[in-house]
Design an enzyme around this catalytic site. Structure first.
Site, short mmCIF file in Angstrom:
data_model
loop_
_atom_site.label_atom_id
_atom_site.label_comp_id
_atom_site.label_asym_id
_atom_site.label_seq_id
_atom_site.Cartn_x
_atom_site.Cartn_y
_atom_site.Cartn_z
N LYS A 100 -6.17 6.80 8.60
CA LYS A 100 -5.24 5.79 8.11
C LYS A 100 -5.87 4.97 6.99
O LYS A 100 -6.96 4.42 7.14
CB LYS A 100 -4.84 4.87 9.27
CG LYS A 100 -3.89 3.74 8.89
CD LYS A 100 -2.51 4.25 8.53
CE LYS A 100 -1.63 3.15 7.96
NZ LYS A 100 -0.87 2.42 8.94
N HIS A 137 -0.64 2.99 4.41
CA HIS A 137 0.16 1.76 4.30
C HIS A 137 0.30 1.50 2.80
O HIS A 137 -0.65 1.04 2.15
CB HIS A 137 -0.51 0.57 5.00
CG HIS A 137 0.29 -0.69 4.88
ND1 HIS A 137 0.97 -1.25 5.94
CD2 HIS A 137 0.57 -1.47 3.80
CE1 HIS A 137 1.62 -2.33 5.50
NE2 HIS A 137 1.39 -2.49 4.21
N HIS A 175 6.05 3.96 7.12
CA HIS A 175 7.09 2.92 7.12
C HIS A 175 7.62 2.60 5.74
O HIS A 175 7.50 1.47 5.24
CB HIS A 175 6.62 1.65 7.84
CG HIS A 175 5.26 1.11 7.48
ND1 HIS A 175 4.81 1.02 6.18
CD2 HIS A 175 4.25 0.64 8.24
CE1 HIS A 175 3.60 0.50 6.18
NE2 HIS A 175 3.24 0.27 7.43
N ASP A 248 6.60 2.09 14.13
CA ASP A 248 5.77 0.94 13.75
C ASP A 248 5.96 -0.20 14.75
O ASP A 248 5.88 -1.37 14.38
CB ASP A 248 6.08 0.48 12.32
CG ASP A 248 5.03 -0.49 11.79
OD1 ASP A 248 3.93 -0.55 12.36
OD2 ASP A 248 5.34 -1.21 10.83
N HIS A 252 3.30 -8.53 18.83
CA HIS A 252 2.60 -9.81 18.68
C HIS A 252 3.31 -10.77 19.63
O HIS A 252 4.55 -10.77 19.67
CB HIS A 252 2.72 -10.37 17.25
CG HIS A 252 2.04 -9.55 16.20
ND1 HIS A 252 0.70 -9.67 15.90
CD2 HIS A 252 2.51 -8.59 15.36
CE1 HIS A 252 0.37 -8.83 14.92
NE2 HIS A 252 1.45 -8.16 14.58
N1 LIG Z 1 3.99 -3.46 10.37
C1 LIG Z 1 3.57 -4.68 10.63
O1 LIG Z 1 4.22 -5.64 10.21
N2 LIG Z 1 2.45 -4.90 11.35
C2 LIG Z 1 1.52 -3.93 11.84
C3 LIG Z 1 0.61 -3.40 10.78
C4 LIG Z 1 1.25 -2.40 9.85
O2 LIG Z 1 1.74 -1.35 10.28
O3 LIG Z 1 1.29 -2.64 8.63
C5 LIG Z 1 0.70 -4.58 12.95
O4 LIG Z 1 -0.33 -4.02 13.34
O5 LIG Z 1 1.11 -5.63 13.47
ZN LIG Z 2 2.16 -0.15 11.59
ZN LIG Z 3 1.45 -0.70 7.82
#
Ligand SMILES: NC(=O)N[C@@H](CC(=O)O)C(=O)O
Ligand SMILES: [Zn+2]
Ligand SMILES: [Zn+2]
Length: 347
Positions: A100, A137, A175, A248, A252
């Site tokens: 990645k 990314h 994504h 994705d 959190h």
């Molecule tokens: N997509 C996000 O907004 N967050 C992802 C990281 C990522 O995939 O860029 C994460 O790990 O929280």
């Molecule tokens: Zn991600």
């Molecule tokens: Zn990402």
């Protein structure tokens, strides 16, 4: 008569499982419906060397719910110090399915990512030789580039030059959120594919910002204009083999989202299949859902599709919890803002 759809069990080609009590809480939400997932390596500290991936895989296996047949597909986090031999050995042993690339500072836990792309040249060349996928990314981090333009600029300034300099490198644009991302995939050959998330098929930037800021819709890359969402829906529901599901799903806790500086990430593992069935039905494309969620991903990763199936049945609105209670605190589930009628049963 109720409508039903039986399809091969889906896989998730972009998933954040985290670690510790969060891993414990979110893993069953994925194993319930999914056969496999590409496990993102952005832990703190990140999963950089094969030894880190072996240890992380063991922690995931130890957290596996009883009876789950889920297979985590491990990845390594590319840094400027990554050793090509370590990557090649991890690939040869079957330990990892991808590496990645995070541009440094682009997203959650990306501070160990790449700043000088020349420093990862040798790793990328070795990956092209051995046929190991690079997951990207795709956002630049330059302060002068508007956050809504960061994906399109990344394609021109970083991704296209890397691909031209490294023939044979197989790349998954993770994504994608723009018409530009979908068009770049369509304009290129078979060594390029893209994952599309559940939430980017359902929300645009108005959902994030109109009537008050909605922290649970904030993720990176940030949701774009409606015309971009429509391009993603078109790509996902077209059946084109170069587009496949990467949720994705990125947990959190609420205090970390609902804050003066909220974290980026949408947690969608629990209701993704109901969301996708809704989106595909609205496009009259339920017959393409299996390609997007269960067939195109394994084909690009050169793996067989899952043998087992899931069945989707349309009925009364499905009840999902608003939140999961985790050992770290409450975790809010992606809410598409309307009822979902597709129930999933796994066999
Ligand atoms: N997509 C996000 O907004 N967050 C992802 C990281 C990522 O995939 O860029 C994460 O790990 O929280
Ligand atoms: Zn991600
Ligand atoms: Zn990402």
């Amino acid at each position: 008569m109720s409508q039903t759809l039986t399809m091969r069990r889906p896989d998730d080609w972009h998933l954040h499982l985290r670690d510790g009590v969060m891993l414990q809480a979110v893993l069953p939400e994925t194993t319930r419906h999914f056969g496999r997932a590409i496990i993102m390596p952005n832990l703190v500290p990140p999963v950089v060397r094969s030894a880190d991936a072996i240890a992380y895989r063991e922690r995931i296996m130890a957290a596996m719910p009883d009876g789950a047949e889920f297979q985590p597909l491990m990845t390594l986090y590319l840094t400027e110090d990554t050793d090509p031999d370590d990557v090649a050995a991890a690939h040869a042993s079957g330990l990892i399915k991808a590496v990645k690339l995070y541009p440094a500072g682009a997203t959650t836990n990306s501070s160990s990512g790449v700043t000088d792309f020349d420093k990862v040249r040798a790793v990328l060349e070795r990956m092209a030789e051995i046929g190991l996928n690079l997951c990207v990314h795709g956002e630049v981090t330059d302060a002068d580039v508007d956050i809504f333009d960061r994906e399109a600029v990344f394609i021109d300034r970083v991704l296209d030059p890397i691909r031209r300099a490294t023939p044979g490198l197989r790349v998954v644009m993770e994504h994608i959120t723009t018409q530009n991302g979908a068009a770049y995939v369509l304009a290129n050959d078979t060594d390029l594919a893209a994952t599309i998330t559940t939430h980017h098929l359902m929300i645009n930037r108005n959902h994030l910002l109109v009537g008050g800021i909605r922290p649970h819709y904030y993720c990176l890359p940030v949701a774009k204009r409606e015309e971009h969402r429509l391009a993603l829906v078109q790509a996902a529901t077209s059946g084109d083999a170069r587009f496949f599901l990467g949720t994705d799903s990125a947990p959190h806790t609420d205090p970390n989202k609902e804050s003066a500086c909220g974290c980026a990430g949408v947690f969608s593992a629990t209701n993704t299949m109901s969301c996708l069935a809704h989106v595909f039905e609205a496009q009259n494309a339920l017959d393409k859902l299996e390609a997007f969620a269960s067939l195109n991903g394994p084909a690009f990763y050169r793996l067989p599709a899952n043998e087992s199936t899931i069945t989707l049945t349309k009925g009364d609105p499905v009840r999902f919890p608003d939140k999961l209670m985790t050992g770290e605190g409450p975790l809010t589930l992606f809410d598409p803002g309307h009822p979902l009628h597709w129930h999933v049963s796994a066999s």
